[in-house]
Design a protein around this motif. Structure first.
Motif, PDB file in Angstrom:
ATOM      1  N   LYS A  89       0.835  -1.203   0.000  1.00 27.96           N
ATOM      2  CA  LYS A  89       0.000   0.000   0.000  1.00 27.96           C
ATOM      3  C   LYS A  89       0.871   1.254   0.000  1.00 27.96           C
ATOM      4  CE  LYS A  89      -4.463   1.247   0.425  1.00 27.96           C
ATOM      5  NZ  LYS A  89      -5.543   0.715  -0.414  1.00 27.96           N
ATOM      6  N   HIS A  90       0.477   2.237  -0.843  1.00 31.17           N
ATOM      7  CA  HIS A  90       1.170   3.527  -0.906  1.00 31.17           C
ATOM      8  C   HIS A  90       0.195   4.642  -0.540  1.00 31.17           C
ATOM      9  CE1 HIS A  90       4.915   2.493  -3.380  1.00 31.17           C
ATOM     10  NE2 HIS A  90       4.313   1.346  -3.120  1.00 31.17           N
ATOM     11  N   TYR A  91       0.703   5.602   0.255  1.00 28.43           N
ATOM     12  CA  TYR A  91      -0.089   6.783   0.614  1.00 28.43           C
ATOM     13  C   TYR A  91       0.685   8.035   0.239  1.00 28.43           C
ATOM     14  CZ  TYR A  91      -3.135   3.731   3.359  1.00 28.43           C
ATOM     15  OH  TYR A  91      -4.013   2.763   3.749  1.00 28.43           O
TER      16      TYR A  91
ATOM     17  N   TYR B  96       2.309  11.544   1.211  1.00 27.02           N
ATOM     18  CA  TYR B  96       2.898  12.059   2.447  1.00 27.02           C
ATOM     19  C   TYR B  96       3.444  13.465   2.266  1.00 27.02           C
ATOM     20  CZ  TYR B  96       2.709   7.281   4.246  1.00 27.02           C
ATOM     21  OH  TYR B  96       2.281   6.042   4.658  1.00 27.02           O
TER      22      TYR B  96
ATOM     23  N   GLU C 117       3.691   2.361   2.601  1.00 26.06           N
ATOM     24  CA  GLU C 117       3.273   2.551   3.993  1.00 26.06           C
ATOM     25  C   GLU C 117       4.327   2.043   4.969  1.00 26.06           C
ATOM     26  OE1 GLU C 117      -0.620   1.553   6.796  1.00 26.06           O
ATOM     27  OE2 GLU C 117      -0.176   0.304   5.049  1.00 26.06           O
ATOM     28  N   HIS C 118       4.883   0.847   4.693  1.00 27.18           N
ATOM     29  CA  HIS C 118       5.864   0.274   5.611  1.00 27.18           C
ATOM     30  C   HIS C 118       7.127   1.113   5.693  1.00 27.18           C
ATOM     31  CE1 HIS C 118       8.610  -1.181   2.442  1.00 27.18           C
ATOM     32  NE2 HIS C 118       7.523  -1.417   1.743  1.00 27.18           N
TER      33      HIS C 118
ATOM     34  N   GLN D 209       6.186   4.445   7.742  1.00 24.79           N
ATOM     35  CA  GLN D 209       5.590   4.298   9.064  1.00 24.79           C
ATOM     36  C   GLN D 209       6.482   4.747  10.223  1.00 24.79           C
ATOM     37  OE1 GLN D 209       2.438   3.789   9.455  1.00 24.79           O
ATOM     38  NE2 GLN D 209       2.622   4.017  11.681  1.00 24.79           N
TER      39      GLN D 209
ATOM     40  N   PRO E  46       0.606  11.469   6.700  1.00 22.91           N
ATOM     41  CA  PRO E  46      -0.156  11.030   5.533  1.00 22.91           C
ATOM     42  C   PRO E  46      -1.210  12.079   5.181  1.00 22.91           C
ATOM     43  CG  PRO E  46      -0.813   9.796   7.483  1.00 22.91           C
ATOM     44  CD  PRO E  46       0.354  10.635   7.887  1.00 22.91           C
TER      45      PRO E  46
ATOM     46  N   PRO F 233      -5.461  10.207   3.925  1.00 22.96           N
ATOM     47  CA  PRO F 233      -5.261   8.770   3.672  1.00 22.96           C
ATOM     48  C   PRO F 233      -6.547   8.013   3.352  1.00 22.96           C
ATOM     49  CG  PRO F 233      -5.048   9.285   6.014  1.00 22.96           C
ATOM     50  CD  PRO F 233      -5.075  10.599   5.292  1.00 22.96           C
TER      51      PRO F 233
ATOM     52  N   SER G 181      -4.736   6.944  -2.046  1.00 22.05           N
ATOM     53  CA  SER G 181      -3.808   5.825  -1.879  1.00 22.05           C
ATOM     54  C   SER G 181      -3.845   4.976  -3.149  1.00 22.05           C
ATOM     55  CB  SER G 181      -4.181   4.963  -0.668  1.00 22.05           C
ATOM     56  OG  SER G 181      -5.414   4.297  -0.885  1.00 22.05           O
TER      57      SER G 181
END
Length: 300
Positions: A172-174, A176, A244-245, A248, A258, A261, A265
């Motif tokens: 998953k990409h958000y 930022y 996301e990872h 985080q 984010p 969100p 995404s």
């Protein structure tokens, strides 16, 4: 010409120089001086009776015949590696070399069980040399297709013809922003409309449709990898997407925020890619099986 072991060494020196683009750049890898490299290159040219490269004040450049020799040399090295693997298989052991291409910033993703897969593979009997290289997605695909890499791991939304993919997991990409971005100044309002007034970062490998969907403001920077994108975001001058990872830990400290969100995404599918029709050695088959097993998926 009758090929000998010393010829193979000369070709290995030539390949390293061509890959680095200069004698001096190849010194560290070959562990010999530039003058010795030059002597080896001269010896190879005399042995083949071919001018392989132009070198001097203008830099290093392969001749047309030099490029042909380079391509043939790389095929030879691949053939030797595959031969080692096949003979090892006859003896009931894993042997040869595995060249694996990866996209960047996978190490922080708990879904990417690459280390687990390698541990499983290396626990087997045998002696296999592993080479892991990081590439841009398009470059990685091409190198798998050309045989430079035996396999590749990454996200490939536009897979080139001639490659097959086995899905591993989703990422998953958000969107930022840094905590010092104008969007988060006192009194600022964060909305879809407000994003149109702030600079965005694009990925150099995105297609027009990706940009139209994801670039909600003016594009003022381009990157091809995740870490440079983070640097731009942390400047407080740009908005950009991150896994996301990967983001985080910085979100938890408040350094990254984010942006909307719930509304903004996208999801990347990560896969293991192989060239279709490529005759796989037992070493490669075993690695692929262990890799798929580590990710608990079924082969395509």
């Amino acid at each position: 010409m009758r090929f000998s072991g010393s010829d193979l060494r000369l070709l290995q020196v030539f390949e390293a120089v061509a890959r680095h683009g200069a004698f001096s750049s190849a010194e560290a890898e070959l562990n010999i001086s530039a003058s010795t490299i030059s002597n080896h290159m001269t010896a190879l040219e005399q042995r083949l009776g071919i001018k392989l490269c132009q070198r001097g004040r203008t830099g290093f450049r392969l001749t047309e015949k030099g490029q042909v020799v380079l391509d043939a040399s790389r095929r030879l090295f691949k053939g030797i590696s595959d031969f080692d693997a096949e003979i090892g298989a006859l003896r009931g052991t894993l042997a040869g070399e595995l060249r694996i291409g990866l996209v960047d910033s996978m190490v922080s993703d708990p879904k990417a069980r690459i280390s687990d897969a390698i541990s499983l593979f290396k626990s087997r009997a045998g002696s296999v040399s592993l080479t892991l290289m990081q590439e841009r997605p398009q470059v990685l695909q091409q190198k798998v297709y050309d045989g430079d890499y035996h396999c590749g791991i990454g996200s490939f939304p536009h897979l080139i013809s001639g490659l097959g993919a086995t899905k591993l997991y989703d990422e998953k990409h958000y969107l930022y922003a840094a905590d010092n971005h104008p969007l988060f100044a006192p009194g600022a309002t964060v909305s879809m409309e407000s994003l149109r007034h702030h600079a965005f970062i694009r990925r150099g490998y995105w297609r027009a449709a990706d940009e139209k969907r994801l670039m909600l403001g003016p594009i003022e920077a381009t990157v091809h990898q995740i870490e440079p994108q983070l640097m731009l975001i942390q400047s407080g001058q740009y908005l950009g997407f991150l896994p996301e990872h990967f983001a985080q830990p910085l979100v938890e400290t408040g350094a990254l925020v984010p942006v909307l969100p719930e509304e903004i995404s996208y999801t990347c599918t990560f896969s293991l890619i192989l060239r279709k029709g490529y005759r796989q050695t037992e070493t490669l088959k075993t690695f692929v099986a262990d890799f798929v097993r580590a990710h608990d998926v079924e082969t395509a």
